[in-house]
Motif scaffolding. Structure first.
Motif, PDB file in Angstrom:
ATOM      1  N   LYS A  78       0.688  -1.239  -0.039  1.00  0.00           N
ATOM      2  CA  LYS A  78      -0.014   0.044   0.023  1.00  0.00           C
ATOM      3  C   LYS A  78       1.029   1.255  -0.002  1.00  0.00           C
ATOM      4  O   LYS A  78       0.436   2.490   0.458  1.00  0.00           O
ATOM      5  N   ILE A  79       2.052   1.144  -0.622  1.00  0.00           N
ATOM      6  CA  ILE A  79       3.027   2.376  -0.673  1.00  0.00           C
ATOM      7  C   ILE A  79       2.910   2.763  -2.168  1.00  0.00           C
ATOM      8  O   ILE A  79       3.234   2.052  -3.104  1.00  0.00           O
ATOM      9  N   LYS A  80       2.120   3.812  -2.515  1.00  0.00           N
ATOM     10  CA  LYS A  80       1.987   4.336  -3.875  1.00  0.00           C
ATOM     11  C   LYS A  80       2.920   5.391  -4.224  1.00  0.00           C
ATOM     12  O   LYS A  80       3.245   5.459  -5.280  1.00  0.00           O
ATOM     13  N   LYS A  81       3.247   6.320  -3.148  1.00  0.00           N
ATOM     14  CA  LYS A  81       3.871   7.539  -3.360  1.00  0.00           C
ATOM     15  C   LYS A  81       5.121   7.620  -2.543  1.00  0.00           C
ATOM     16  O   LYS A  81       4.993   7.568  -1.473  1.00  0.00           O
ATOM     17  N   VAL A  82       6.266   7.675  -3.112  1.00  0.00           N
ATOM     18  CA  VAL A  82       7.546   7.845  -2.558  1.00  0.00           C
ATOM     19  C   VAL A  82       8.342   8.972  -2.951  1.00  0.00           C
ATOM     20  O   VAL A  82       8.345   9.424  -4.048  1.00  0.00           O
ATOM     21  N   GLU A  86      13.453   2.561 -10.774  1.00  0.00           N
ATOM     22  CA  GLU A  86      12.995   1.862 -11.949  1.00  0.00           C
ATOM     23  C   GLU A  86      11.772   0.708 -11.449  1.00  0.00           C
ATOM     24  O   GLU A  86      10.915   0.337 -12.217  1.00  0.00           O
ATOM     25  N   ARG A  87      12.208   0.045 -10.590  1.00  0.00           N
ATOM     26  CA  ARG A  87      11.347  -1.139 -10.162  1.00  0.00           C
ATOM     27  C   ARG A  87      10.070  -0.702  -9.525  1.00  0.00           C
ATOM     28  O   ARG A  87       8.939  -1.159  -9.689  1.00  0.00           O
ATOM     29  N   PHE A  88      10.087   0.289  -8.754  1.00  0.00           N
ATOM     30  CA  PHE A  88       8.882   1.086  -7.956  1.00  0.00           C
ATOM     31  C   PHE A  88       7.812   1.557  -9.095  1.00  0.00           C
ATOM     32  O   PHE A  88       6.834   1.117  -9.048  1.00  0.00           O
ATOM     33  N   GLY A  95       4.135   2.455  -8.975  1.00  0.00           N
ATOM     34  CA  GLY A  95       4.167   3.332  -7.882  1.00  0.00           C
ATOM     35  C   GLY A  95       4.965   4.688  -8.533  1.00  0.00           C
ATOM     36  O   GLY A  95       4.903   4.580  -9.778  1.00  0.00           O
ATOM     37  N   VAL A  96       4.690   5.818  -7.761  1.00  0.00           N
ATOM     38  CA  VAL A  96       5.276   7.295  -8.159  1.00  0.00           C
ATOM     39  C   VAL A  96       6.478   7.606  -7.269  1.00  0.00           C
ATOM     40  O   VAL A  96       6.269   7.735  -6.240  1.00  0.00           O
ATOM     41  N   VAL A  97       7.529   8.087  -7.892  1.00  0.00           N
ATOM     42  CA  VAL A  97       8.704   8.602  -7.072  1.00  0.00           C
ATOM     43  C   VAL A  97       8.304  10.144  -7.327  1.00  0.00           C
ATOM     44  O   VAL A  97       8.526  10.718  -8.282  1.00  0.00           O
ATOM     45  N   MET A  98       7.776  10.843  -6.401  1.00  0.00           N
ATOM     46  CA  MET A  98       7.451  12.210  -6.300  1.00  0.00           C
ATOM     47  C   MET A  98       8.787  13.157  -6.721  1.00  0.00           C
ATOM     48  O   MET A  98       8.736  14.297  -7.108  1.00  0.00           O
ATOM     49  N   GLU A  99       9.813  12.743  -5.790  1.00  0.00           N
ATOM     50  CA  GLU A  99      10.872  13.470  -5.925  1.00  0.00           C
ATOM     51  C   GLU A  99      12.030  13.008  -5.389  1.00  0.00           C
ATOM     52  O   GLU A  99      12.191  11.733  -4.543  1.00  0.00           O
ATOM     53  N   LYS A 100      13.243  13.159  -6.012  1.00  0.00           N
ATOM     54  CA  LYS A 100      14.563  12.558  -5.702  1.00  0.00           C
ATOM     55  C   LYS A 100      15.566  13.320  -4.989  1.00  0.00           C
ATOM     56  O   LYS A 100      16.152  14.486  -5.626  1.00  0.00           O
ATOM     57  N   LEU A 101      15.907  13.343  -3.918  1.00  0.00           N
ATOM     58  CA  LEU A 101      16.572  14.269  -3.167  1.00  0.00           C
ATOM     59  C   LEU A 101      18.029  13.594  -2.676  1.00  0.00           C
ATOM     60  O   LEU A 101      18.185  12.423  -2.761  1.00  0.00           O
ATOM     61  N   ARG A 102      19.121  14.468  -2.651  1.00  0.00           N
ATOM     62  CA  ARG A 102      20.524  13.903  -2.430  1.00  0.00           C
ATOM     63  C   ARG A 102      21.045  14.588  -1.424  1.00  0.00           C
ATOM     64  O   ARG A 102      20.796  16.163  -1.486  1.00  0.00           O
ATOM     65  N   THR A 103      22.028  14.221  -0.617  1.00  0.00           N
ATOM     66  CA  THR A 103      22.840  15.108   0.377  1.00  0.00           C
ATOM     67  C   THR A 103      24.422  14.430   0.085  1.00  0.00           C
ATOM     68  O   THR A 103      24.607  13.508  -0.589  1.00  0.00           O
ATOM     69  N   ALA A 110       5.615   7.188   1.653  1.00  0.00           N
ATOM     70  CA  ALA A 110       6.955   6.549   2.338  1.00  0.00           C
ATOM     71  C   ALA A 110       8.195   7.371   1.795  1.00  0.00           C
ATOM     72  O   ALA A 110       8.281   7.726   0.767  1.00  0.00           O
ATOM     73  N   LEU A 111       9.251   7.181   2.789  1.00  0.00           N
ATOM     74  CA  LEU A 111      10.573   7.818   2.458  1.00  0.00           C
ATOM     75  C   LEU A 111      11.444   6.602   2.245  1.00  0.00           C
ATOM     76  O   LEU A 111      11.711   5.851   3.004  1.00  0.00           O
ATOM     77  N   PHE A 112      12.299   6.740   0.937  1.00  0.00           N
ATOM     78  CA  PHE A 112      13.069   5.420   0.627  1.00  0.00           C
ATOM     79  C   PHE A 112      14.335   5.892   0.948  1.00  0.00           C
ATOM     80  O   PHE A 112      14.766   7.339   0.348  1.00  0.00           O
ATOM     81  N   VAL A 113      15.497   5.661   1.599  1.00  0.00           N
ATOM     82  CA  VAL A 113      16.592   6.235   2.043  1.00  0.00           C
ATOM     83  C   VAL A 113      17.872   5.134   1.696  1.00  0.00           C
ATOM     84  O   VAL A 113      17.765   4.113   2.156  1.00  0.00           O
TER      85      VAL A 113
END
Length: 385
Positions: A156-160, A179-181, A186-194, A215-218
């Motif tokens: 049930k995780i649709k947006k990450v 790619e897999r999500f 699913g939808v990756v809303m934003e890709k952040l980097r540190t 969810a946040l993927f890290v």
């Protein structure tokens, strides 16, 4: 630089020829024993010492001498130390390499001197392609990421939003998760980097809270997880209904107990947990904790298995280095504390089980408790080639 490396290669080959007549073989281990990645060095160094204590200091009919050098996580230092170990100490192999830039800095030296390299930590997929003399006992981020993307899509995780450290492994994690999500709907809303060094997570975590993903993927390198989890709680993301999913670096066994309740329920994917339920792992963890008074993490098991790979390889090559040792490490199959391991003969890459885990409290301590497994996972990046 090329001329220097060629000179190093010539000297090293001469040294290896002389070494064939010696009663001692030397293994040069380069680790970040100080600096931001010191926990990696601490874990691998402890595991190497445990292997030698349990298995003795002989392999291939010769005495094994392990020389540990501290590069503090600086690539120029790694390169210099590697060259000194090859030329001056005439090592039969190089091992360690806490971060991707450190392994890549050493690859030309391995190639030109024909000195096998065993990567015990760095996890960018392309590392083993940088030299025919590199193999690996850690993992790759594509290996660790795809199963988690599948799990998220089924739960049930649709947006990450994804958040990764901006260097090789982070780039791999971001790419293969997205790619897999996405493939799973699913939808990756934003890709952040540190940044790799001096990361402040507060600004990016505020962006995540504002975006309100499911969810946040890290992905973070080993050693940064505790600081991240502290700021995750301070920004209230754990209370905002945003689930945290991650590669196993984030809930690193070395720091997990210090993270507190904010880590409970975090789902991760990785090749090793100190809670892995097997006789081999229970024996390994008990011996490691008795010797060191701290828990082994995924870096430790890679260091332990790296020594196993080298010892079996030296036995197969009768104490010889160069191509003989490299060939003797290819195709090895053994039972690790993490589970079954194969070193793929064609890619020189590790093939291993990858586990989906959840942080739970067990006997008063926090552990990554495995609840699912993908068997014999090859590096997906190499499967494409």
């Amino acid at each position: 630089m090329a001329a220097t490396l060629l000179a190093a290669g010539t000297l090293a080959l001469t040294g290896l020829s002389a070494l064939a007549q010696s009663d001692t073989v030397k293994i040069g281990v380069i680790l970040p024993m100080t600096g931001p990645s010191a926990s990696t060095g601490k874990q691998i160094d402890a595991a190497i010492k445990l292997w030698v204590a349990q298995n003795g200091n002989k392999a291939g009919g010769k005495k094994v001498e392990v020389i540990v050098k501290d590069d503090a996580g600086v690539a120029d230092t790694t390169r210099r130390l590697a060259q000194e170990l090859v030329v001056n100490d005439k090592v039969v192999a190089l091992a360690g390499f806490g971060l991707t830039p450190l392994a890549l800095a050493t690859a030309p030296i391995a190639t030109q001197s024909k000195t096998p390299m065993v990567v015990m930590a760095a996890a960018t997929s392309a590392i083993t392609e940088a030299s025919p003399f590199i193999t690996r006992t850690s993992f790759t981020l594509p290996q660790a990421t795809l199963g988690l993307a599948d799990w998220a899509a089924k739960n049930k995780i649709k947006k990450v939003v994804s958040l990764v450290t901006d260097y090789g492994p982070g780039n791999d994690a971001e790419k293969y998760f997205a790619e897999r999500f996405t493939l799973n709907g699913g939808v990756v809303m934003e890709k952040l980097r540190t940044p790799l060094r001096g990361a402040d997570f507060a600004p990016v975590l505020q962006k995540v809270r504002d975006a309100q993903p499911d969810a946040l993927f890290v992905f973070l390198p080993s050693g940064q997880g505790a600081a991240f989890m502290k700021q995750f709680a301070e920004r209230g993301l754990d209370k905002a209904g945003i689930r945290l999913i991650a590669t196993g670096d984030v809930t690193d066994d070395d720091q997990l107990n210090d993270m507190g309740d904010v880590a409970l329920g975090v789902v991760t994917s990785q090749h090793y947990s100190a809670a892995h339920d097997s006789p081999a792992n229970k024996k390994f963890v008990a011996a490691f904790e008795a010797a060191n008074k701290f828990r082994p993490n995924f870096m430790a098991v890679a260091g332990y298995d790296g020594m196993r790979l080298l010892y079996i390889g030296l036995n197969g090559s009768k104490g010889q280095g160069g191509e003989a040792l490299m060939n003797a490490m290819k195709g090895q199959i053994f039972e690790s504390p993490r589970g079954p391991v194969l070193i793929d003969a064609q890619t020189r890459e590790i093939v291993q089980d990858i586990y989906t885990r959840k942080v739970e409290r067990v006997n008063g301590q926090l552990y990554n408790v495995e609840f699912d497994v993908q068997k014999a996972v090859k590096d997906p990046a190499k499967n494409r080639k």
